[in-house]
Design a protein around this motif. Structure first.
Motif, short mmCIF file in Angstrom:
data_model
loop_
_atom_site.label_atom_id
_atom_site.label_comp_id
_atom_site.label_asym_id
_atom_site.label_seq_id
_atom_site.Cartn_x
_atom_site.Cartn_y
_atom_site.Cartn_z
N SER A 16 -3.23 55.50 -55.17
CA SER A 16 -3.85 55.12 -56.44
C SER A 16 -2.86 55.09 -57.60
O SER A 16 -3.07 54.38 -58.59
CB SER A 16 -5.01 56.06 -56.76
N VAL B 199 -5.72 51.47 -51.94
CA VAL B 199 -5.89 52.65 -51.08
C VAL B 199 -4.74 52.77 -50.08
O VAL B 199 -4.63 53.80 -49.41
CB VAL B 199 -7.24 52.61 -50.33
N ALA B 200 -3.89 51.74 -49.99
CA ALA B 200 -2.71 51.83 -49.13
C ALA B 200 -1.71 50.75 -49.54
O ALA B 200 -2.10 49.68 -50.04
CB ALA B 200 -3.08 51.66 -47.66
N GLN C 33 -12.62 52.97 -41.59
CA GLN C 33 -13.42 53.17 -42.80
C GLN C 33 -14.56 52.17 -42.95
O GLN C 33 -15.63 52.52 -43.47
CB GLN C 33 -12.50 53.05 -44.04
N SER D 55 -0.47 55.89 -48.50
CA SER D 55 -1.92 55.81 -48.31
C SER D 55 -2.60 57.03 -48.92
O SER D 55 -1.94 57.94 -49.46
CB SER D 55 -2.26 55.70 -46.82
N ASP D 56 -3.92 57.01 -48.86
CA ASP D 56 -4.77 58.10 -49.35
C ASP D 56 -4.59 58.27 -50.87
O ASP D 56 -4.44 57.28 -51.59
CB ASP D 56 -4.46 59.39 -48.60
N ALA D 57 -4.59 59.51 -51.35
CA ALA D 57 -4.61 59.75 -52.79
C ALA D 57 -3.37 59.22 -53.50
O ALA D 57 -3.44 58.73 -54.64
CB ALA D 57 -4.76 61.25 -53.05
N ILE E 98 -6.43 51.20 -40.37
CA ILE E 98 -6.97 51.99 -41.48
C ILE E 98 -8.36 51.48 -41.84
O ILE E 98 -9.30 52.27 -42.03
CB ILE E 98 -6.02 51.94 -42.70
#
Length: 572
Positions: free
Chosen positions: A556, A536-537, A442, A551-553, A438
């Protein structure tokens, strides 16, 4: 009758009948069966067989994720190759040749998952070669080959840890060739100059193995036994003189890597730091286990080590009993028994019996397996047991094939992640690789990452450097005279770098905290990270064998459902 016969002596026909015949001091040889191939061709043929066999057994294991120890050593090797000072700019409780040995492996095979896997394969190949040469010296080429193939099969069991680039692989890749030189002195004739070089070479190689990991010091015990066996002569004074001379030549070799390491330490001016990490800190590491825990750990690890291969270990145990049978000289029998004993002693310091410690014992187990069938063939030289001679090698091959078939669940494995979780339950090695992937997608070239917990494999995957020299946080958990200083230094390094990403492990095995551990850095770093970073994960270990990945949104707002999890966070 002992098959280890010296050449017949023919008295000079002109000599008086009462003139004594001089006694030969040449080493007595094992009476090995003749081979139809020329020695040179046979050697390369056997080497090819070992190489192909090892490749077949290990290819499907090359994609196993990195584990903690091998990654730490690779990381340290990279720092050493950058010219940083050992024990000051980076540290570990091992002698200096560990760092430079791994630095060389990094250069040759690469600082990556593939590099470490092929480095481990190469070191295993060297071990198989050394085992072959020792077996050939004791039993002849075909049983030397058998021992090497058994060791290769052991390596295909991931629980032996030989698929990982462990420090014990480097130890044995050096020590076995030193042991071979000593076995040549015992079993083969050589001129005095050759014998001196064999002694010096044995000393250099065994001494170097000790400068990689301290447990290899037990192989010096094996060397002492062989030197005593070699000290023959007509009287005590002659034997003592030979022992002293040969001991001095061996010592010249053994002291060479020691002096090299001393020069490195003094050149960097890190003598006090070296003494702390090699003498003072190991006492903290090896203490604290009760006897019942030690026995349980030994039993558990032995069961893991022998699963699907127990038959090979049982036959190796019978190989110990076969020492009582004829077929080798008394000296060769003593040397083989001594090798098994001192190899076993290498796994005992600290009484932890970790799986990778056993790497130092496995060549001796393989040799004892081959020894059993060698002695069986020798029994066949008796007329009443002649069938044993023709059956010994086919039987050995059959048991080897049975071992291959029983071990197929390992070397024909289908899923690396499942295997790693079964082996290392409680450790986040699979998820570390996932988070590294991941991050790799990024992170920018100028961005940095910090790993909170003892998971240096992430630094290896991403080819990144830790914010400070304290890259392996388990070293911060034990109480010693530098604990508070190191906690402050590690926290200041983290705050000063303000890494773009943080991987924070809330996993007990990653921090190795104990009830009396100083948790200052653990608590303070957690508070600072949670204040300055957003997740974030997540890898949440509600079930260690099937963790929840978020992960992703969704990351949070995710709330962990268990007390063990790993977070990937990005700077606010």
């Amino acid at each position: 009758m002992d098959k280890n016969k010296a050449k017949k002596k023919r008295p000079n026909p002109g000599a008086p009948a009462n003139k004594p015949i001089a006694q030969s001091t040449a080493p007595s040889k094992v009476d090995k069966p003749s081979e139809p191939w020329k020695p040179g061709i046979l050697f390369w043929l056997h080497l090819g067989i070992i190489t192909v066999f090892l490749l077949i057994l290990r290819l499907s294991l090359m994609d196993l994720p990195l584990e903690r120890d091998e990654s730490a050593y690779a990381y340290l090797g990279k720092r050493a190759m950058e010219g940083l000072a050992p024990y000051r700019d980076f540290y570990e409780m091992k002698p200096p040749l560990l760092f430079y040995g791994y630095g060389l492996l990094d250069l040759v095979f690469g600082y990556s998952l593939a590099g470490l896997r092929w480095g481990a394969w190469f070191l295993t190949w060297l071990m198989c070669g050394g085992t072959y040469l020792i077996g050939r010296s004791f039993f002849g080429p075909k049983y030397g080959l058998l021992a090497a193939l058994v060791l290769a099969l052991f390596s295909a069991n991931p629980y032996t840890s030989m698929v990982f680039e462990e420090s014990e692989l480097l130890v044995m890749a050096l020590a076995l060739y030193g042991i071979w030189f000593l076995c040549r002195l015992l079993n083969e004739a050589g001129n005095p100059q050759q014998q001196r070089w064999w002694l010096i070479g044995a000393g250099v190689l065994i001494g170097s193995s000790v400068m990689v990991k301290q447990s290899a010091v037990f192989f010096l015990g094996f060397a002492a036994v062989v030197l005593v066996l070699l000290a023959d002569g007509d009287n005590f004074k002659a034997r003592l003189g030979k022992l002293v001379r040969q001991g001095l030549w061996f010592s010249v070799g053994a002291l060479t890597p020691v002096l090299l390491c001393a020069a490195i330490i003094m050149g960097f001016g890190v003598w006090d730091e070296f003494l702390f990490w090699n003498l003072e800190y190991p006492r903290l590491y090896t203490g604290g286990e009760d006897r019942n825990a030690e026995i349980n750990l030994l039993q558990y690890n032995f069961n893991s080590l022998t699963q699907h291969q127990l038959i090979l270990w049982v036959l190796a145990g019978l190989g110990v009993l076969a020492i009582a049978l004829k077929g080798m000289s008394k000296k060769a029998n003593i040397a083989l028994l001594a090798l098994a004993l001192f190899s076993f002693l290498t796994i005992t310091p600290g009484q932890r019996y970790y799986l990778h410690y056993w790497i130092q014992f496995l060549p001796a187990v393989a040799l004892l397996f081959a020894h059993l069938f060698f002695k069986l063939e020798k029994l066949g030289e008796r007329p009443s047991l002649s069938i044993a001679k023709s059956l010994s090698l086919p039987l050995a091959g059959l048991f080897l094939l049975i071992g291959v078939a029983l071990s197929s669940t390992h070397w024909l494995k289908t899923d690396s992640n499942t295997l790693m979780r079964n082996m290392f339950g409680g450790n986040p090695f699979v998820e570390d690789q996932l988070f590294a992937r991941i991050l790799e997608a990024q992170i920018q070239p100028d961005e940095t990452v910090a790993v909170m917990g003892s998971e240096p494999q992430i630094y290896v995957y991403l080819n990144r450097k830790a914010p400070s020299r304290h890259f392996y946080t388990a070293f911060l958990s034990r109480k010693h005279r530098f604990t508070e200083t190191w906690h402050n230094e590690a926290l200041e390094g983290l705050k000063a770098q303000k890494p773009d990403y943080v991987v924070f492990n809330i996993v007990s095995m990653s921090w190795m905290l104990k009830p009396d551990s100083n948790q200052g850095f653990y608590q303070n770093s957690y508070s600072w990270v949670m204040e300055n970073y957003n997740p974030v994960a997540w890898a949440d270990y509600v079930d260690f064998y099937n963790p929840t990945i978020v992960s992703d949104a969704a990351a949070s707002t995710y709330k962990p459902q268990s007390g063990s999890y790993v977070m990937l966070l990005k700077k606010k």
